[in-house]
Design a protein around this motif. Structure first.
Motif, PDB file in Angstrom:
ATOM      1  N   GLY A  85       0.697  -1.151   0.169  1.00 34.37           N
ATOM      2  CA  GLY A  85      -0.029  -0.019   0.005  1.00 34.37           C
ATOM      3  C   GLY A  85       0.768   1.194  -0.111  1.00 34.37           C
ATOM      4  N   CYS A  86       2.085   1.162   0.343  1.00 33.83           N
ATOM      5  CA  CYS A  86       3.036   2.316   0.556  1.00 33.83           C
ATOM      6  C   CYS A  86       4.432   1.959   0.351  1.00 33.83           C
ATOM      7  CB  CYS A  86       2.678   3.025   1.656  1.00 33.83           C
ATOM      8  SG  CYS A  86       3.734   4.570   1.797  1.00 33.83           S
ATOM      9  N   VAL A  87       4.964   2.055  -0.922  1.00 32.60           N
ATOM     10  CA  VAL A  87       6.406   1.776  -1.039  1.00 32.60           C
ATOM     11  C   VAL A  87       6.936   2.849  -1.966  1.00 32.60           C
ATOM     12  CG1 VAL A  87       8.144   0.180  -2.162  1.00 32.60           C
ATOM     13  CG2 VAL A  87       5.825  -0.775  -1.278  1.00 32.60           C
ATOM     14  N   LEU A  88       8.015   3.593  -1.310  1.00 29.14           N
ATOM     15  CA  LEU A  88       8.775   4.556  -1.667  1.00 29.14           C
ATOM     16  C   LEU A  88       9.962   4.015  -2.530  1.00 29.14           C
ATOM     17  CD1 LEU A  88       9.191   7.813  -2.607  1.00 29.14           C
ATOM     18  CD2 LEU A  88      10.504   7.641  -0.739  1.00 29.14           C
ATOM     19  N   LEU A  89      10.396   3.915  -3.886  1.00 31.04           N
ATOM     20  CA  LEU A  89      11.159   3.193  -4.428  1.00 31.04           C
ATOM     21  C   LEU A  89      12.209   4.102  -5.260  1.00 31.04           C
ATOM     22  CD1 LEU A  89      12.120   0.354  -4.927  1.00 31.04           C
ATOM     23  CD2 LEU A  89      10.374   0.098  -6.981  1.00 31.04           C
ATOM     24  N   ARG A  90      13.213   3.792  -5.187  1.00 34.58           N
ATOM     25  CA  ARG A  90      14.371   4.743  -6.141  1.00 34.58           C
ATOM     26  C   ARG A  90      14.037   4.139  -7.507  1.00 34.58           C
ATOM     27  NH1 ARG A  90      18.580   7.686  -4.462  1.00 34.58           N
ATOM     28  NH2 ARG A  90      19.457   7.498  -6.546  1.00 34.58           N
ATOM     29  N   ALA A  91      13.826   5.130  -8.370  1.00 33.21           N
ATOM     30  CA  ALA A  91      13.694   4.564  -9.850  1.00 33.21           C
ATOM     31  C   ALA A  91      14.906   3.752 -10.375  1.00 33.21           C
ATOM     32  CB  ALA A  91      13.570   5.813 -10.561  1.00 33.21           C
ATOM     33  N   ASP A  92      16.090   4.065 -10.354  1.00 31.97           N
ATOM     34  CA  ASP A  92      17.295   3.424 -10.844  1.00 31.97           C
ATOM     35  C   ASP A  92      17.030   1.823 -10.029  1.00 31.97           C
ATOM     36  OD1 ASP A  92      18.170   4.101  -8.066  1.00 31.97           O
ATOM     37  OD2 ASP A  92      19.770   4.953  -8.823  1.00 31.97           O
ATOM     38  N   ALA A  93      16.746   1.718  -8.522  1.00 34.66           N
ATOM     39  CA  ALA A  93      16.855   0.431  -8.045  1.00 34.66           C
ATOM     40  C   ALA A  93      15.646  -0.435  -8.906  1.00 34.66           C
ATOM     41  CB  ALA A  93      16.519   0.731  -6.662  1.00 34.66           C
ATOM     42  N   ALA A  94      14.385   0.367  -9.091  1.00 32.12           N
ATOM     43  CA  ALA A  94      13.422  -0.396  -9.825  1.00 32.12           C
ATOM     44  C   ALA A  94      13.861  -1.137 -11.045  1.00 32.12           C
ATOM     45  CB  ALA A  94      12.316   0.352  -9.979  1.00 32.12           C
ATOM     46  N   GLU A  95      14.690  -0.084 -11.635  1.00 34.67           N
ATOM     47  CA  GLU A  95      15.268  -0.567 -12.662  1.00 34.67           C
ATOM     48  C   GLU A  95      16.248  -1.688 -12.911  1.00 34.67           C
ATOM     49  OE1 GLU A  95      16.998   1.517 -17.092  1.00 34.67           O
ATOM     50  OE2 GLU A  95      16.413   2.740 -15.495  1.00 34.67           O
ATOM     51  N   LEU A 138       8.256  -7.882  -4.616  1.00 34.18           N
ATOM     52  CA  LEU A 138       9.163  -6.421  -5.060  1.00 34.18           C
ATOM     53  C   LEU A 138      10.331  -6.321  -4.146  1.00 34.18           C
ATOM     54  CD1 LEU A 138       7.473  -3.095  -5.748  1.00 34.18           C
ATOM     55  CD2 LEU A 138       9.329  -3.199  -3.870  1.00 34.18           C
ATOM     56  N   ALA A 139      10.107  -6.566  -2.680  1.00 34.16           N
ATOM     57  CA  ALA A 139      11.069  -6.402  -1.798  1.00 34.16           C
ATOM     58  C   ALA A 139      12.043  -7.631  -1.976  1.00 34.16           C
ATOM     59  CB  ALA A 139      10.485  -6.461  -0.279  1.00 34.16           C
ATOM     60  N   ARG A 140      12.010  -8.639  -2.349  1.00 37.37           N
ATOM     61  CA  ARG A 140      12.760  -9.726  -2.521  1.00 37.37           C
ATOM     62  C   ARG A 140      13.650  -9.171  -3.640  1.00 37.37           C
ATOM     63  NH1 ARG A 140       9.336 -15.071  -1.185  1.00 37.37           N
ATOM     64  NH2 ARG A 140       9.490 -14.767   1.248  1.00 37.37           N
ATOM     65  N   ALA A 141      12.967  -8.885  -4.810  1.00 38.08           N
ATOM     66  CA  ALA A 141      13.882  -8.522  -6.038  1.00 38.08           C
ATOM     67  C   ALA A 141      14.749  -7.264  -5.839  1.00 38.08           C
ATOM     68  CB  ALA A 141      12.827  -7.983  -6.974  1.00 38.08           C
ATOM     69  N   VAL A 142      14.217  -6.164  -5.040  1.00 43.41           N
ATOM     70  CA  VAL A 142      15.074  -5.116  -4.673  1.00 43.41           C
ATOM     71  C   VAL A 142      16.143  -5.814  -4.006  1.00 43.41           C
ATOM     72  CG1 VAL A 142      15.366  -2.752  -3.783  1.00 43.41           C
ATOM     73  CG2 VAL A 142      13.304  -3.385  -5.170  1.00 43.41           C
ATOM     74  N   LYS A 143      15.944  -6.328  -2.617  1.00 43.47           N
ATOM     75  CA  LYS A 143      17.172  -6.668  -1.955  1.00 43.47           C
ATOM     76  C   LYS A 143      17.903  -7.847  -2.548  1.00 43.47           C
ATOM     77  CE  LYS A 143      17.846  -7.376   3.073  1.00 43.47           C
ATOM     78  NZ  LYS A 143      17.172  -7.638   4.511  1.00 43.47           N
ATOM     79  N   GLY A 144      17.505  -8.544  -3.226  1.00 50.44           N
ATOM     80  CA  GLY A 144      18.159  -9.668  -4.131  1.00 50.44           C
ATOM     81  C   GLY A 144      19.335  -9.069  -5.220  1.00 50.44           C
ATOM     82  N   GLY A 145      19.064  -7.707  -5.673  1.00 53.20           N
ATOM     83  CA  GLY A 145      19.799  -7.059  -6.420  1.00 53.20           C
ATOM     84  C   GLY A 145      20.611  -6.304  -5.866  1.00 53.20           C
ATOM     85  N   GLY A 146      20.589  -6.207  -4.306  1.00 55.87           N
ATOM     86  CA  GLY A 146      21.726  -5.363  -3.867  1.00 55.87           C
ATOM     87  C   GLY A 146      21.076  -4.135  -2.991  1.00 55.87           C
ATOM     88  N   GLY A 147      20.077  -3.997  -3.201  1.00 50.96           N
ATOM     89  CA  GLY A 147      19.303  -2.826  -2.853  1.00 50.96           C
ATOM     90  C   GLY A 147      19.342  -2.834  -1.314  1.00 50.96           C
TER      91      GLY A 147
END
Length: 388
Positions: free
Chosen positions: A207-217, A235-244
């Motif tokens: 319901g509320c996720v502020l996401l850096r645009a470059d991290a999303a990419e 979403l969180a797993r994908a971002v953290k799995g990518g080093g975020g």
């Protein structure tokens, strides 16, 4: 007696070794205002949300944000005039610029919500924002919500900052079920571990996720999770799995305005995705049922059975386990402003969740699958998503 002892041991482990999940002091971390405020695009997927938009959308339009911000509401095939109402509200209230668009029906392999999110992010990219705020159409924000989220992300160097919106607790069933929903979520995904780079635990509140645009990419959001019904965790797993670096906590400025007045409404909310959380695995379902029974149902049963048959040890062990359970639930009830006498009723609520989980599996094997806003995703790989 030994089963009661096992339940007490489980509660002592949960109390001390599960990331102190029961504490409710995980709020937005320390933050300072940046020297220059980055641009933000707000993406709101909306399907048949005319009932809640008059309360939620004006709160977004009225954000007191010092930088450039714009809202993209994606009307996902609504039949209740959601898009038209959004334009009318923007005309009436003014505030941040609003664009309303529709992506059409999702192609095979996409959930409707994530297809709408993809369309909204595509529109936002033309503005080259530094941050994306992904927020649901039923979420109301205080005027400083966006400003505080951005300040927290900038100060802490987070790629994703997510808040568990405070859900509505007005009806009897909401009081019984809703605080327990957040309590169980925190037990599965302890917030303290989510914010640690070294921990594998990853989750967000959709319901509320502020996401850096470059991290999303980098994480290929939302394409990498296009099939996920439990999209926030994916979403969180994908971002953290990518080093975020991600963070999740309880909200003070973000509230859900969606009502769940009947048990049936809450039952649908939980059962639509409960079996997806278990990866449609019958063994995980069996383990979950047995685990819920041992942890939540055994304590009161052991207490009363021990008293009935004169087994002091069984009664004491069951009573102590129930006492620890009650104590860990009390902070969540205080956070929701509910009376503490509801805490001893957690075994009853847990039994309801057990039934909802079983019902979710039954619906899956009947071919009904997970449902969201009139769409059903029956195939197992269409509800779990990458990394779930």
């Amino acid at each position: 007696m030994w089963i009661a002892a096992g339940s007490l041991a489980a509660w002592l482990w949960l109390l001390l070794c599960q990331g102190f999940f029961w504490r409710t002091d995980i709020r937005l971390p320390a933050r300072t205002d940046p020297d220059d405020w980055p641009s933000v695009c707000v993406v709101v997927p909306a399907r048949d949300e005319a009932a809640v938009l008059p309360e939620s959308l004006p709160s977004l339009l009225g954000q007191d944000y010092p930088g450039r911000a714009e809202i993209f509401l994606v009307d996902d095939g609504s039949s209740d005039g959601t898009g038209e109402l959004a334009r009318e509200l923007a005309s009436r209230h003014g505030g941040l610029p609003l664009t309303v668009d529709s992506p059409g029906e999702p192609p095979a392999g996409w959930t409707g919500k994530l297809w709408a999110v993809r369309h909204g992010i595509g529109l936002a990219r033309a503005r080259e924002p530094e941050y994306l705020l992904l927020t649901d159409a039923d979420i109301a924000h205080t005027p400083d919500s966006l400003r505080e989220l951005v300040a927290a992300a900038r100060t802490g160097g987070f790629d994703a900052v997510s808040l568990m919106a405070r859900l509505r607790v007005e009806s009897l069933w909401e009081r019984l079920v809703v605080p327990a929903f957040v309590y169980f979520f925190a037990q599965l995904y302890p917030f303290r571990r989510i914010g640690k780079r070294s921990a594998r635990t990853a989750a967000a509140a959709g319901g509320c996720v502020l996401l850096r645009a470059d991290a999303a990419e980098r994480a290929r959001i939302p394409d990498a999770i296009r099939q996920a019904v439990i999209d926030d965790v994916a979403l969180a797993r994908a971002v953290k799995g990518g080093g975020g670096h991600i963070w999740l906590g309880l909200a003070e400025r973000v509230d859900s305005v969606r009502p769940y007045p009947r048990l049936h409404d809450l039952w649908r909310m939980v059962s639509r995705s409960a079996y997806a959380q278990l990866r449609h695995n019958p063994l995980l379902l069996l383990g979950t049922v047995l685990g819920l029974a041992l942890v939540y149902l055994v304590p009161p049963v052991a207490l009363f059975t021990g008293l009935a048959v004169g087994s002091t040890a069984t009664a004491v062990l069951g009573g102590l386990a129930w006492l620890v359970m009650t104590g860990t639930y009390a902070p969540m009830l205080r956070y929701y402003g509910q009376p503490l006498w509801l805490a001893p009723l957690l075994p009853f609520t847990a039994f309801l969740y057990l039934l909802m989980t079983v019902d979710s599996a039954v619906q899956h094997y009947r071919g009904r699958g997970a449902a969201w806003k009139g769409r059903t995703y029956a195939r197992p790989d269409a509800v779990v998503g990458d990394g779930s």
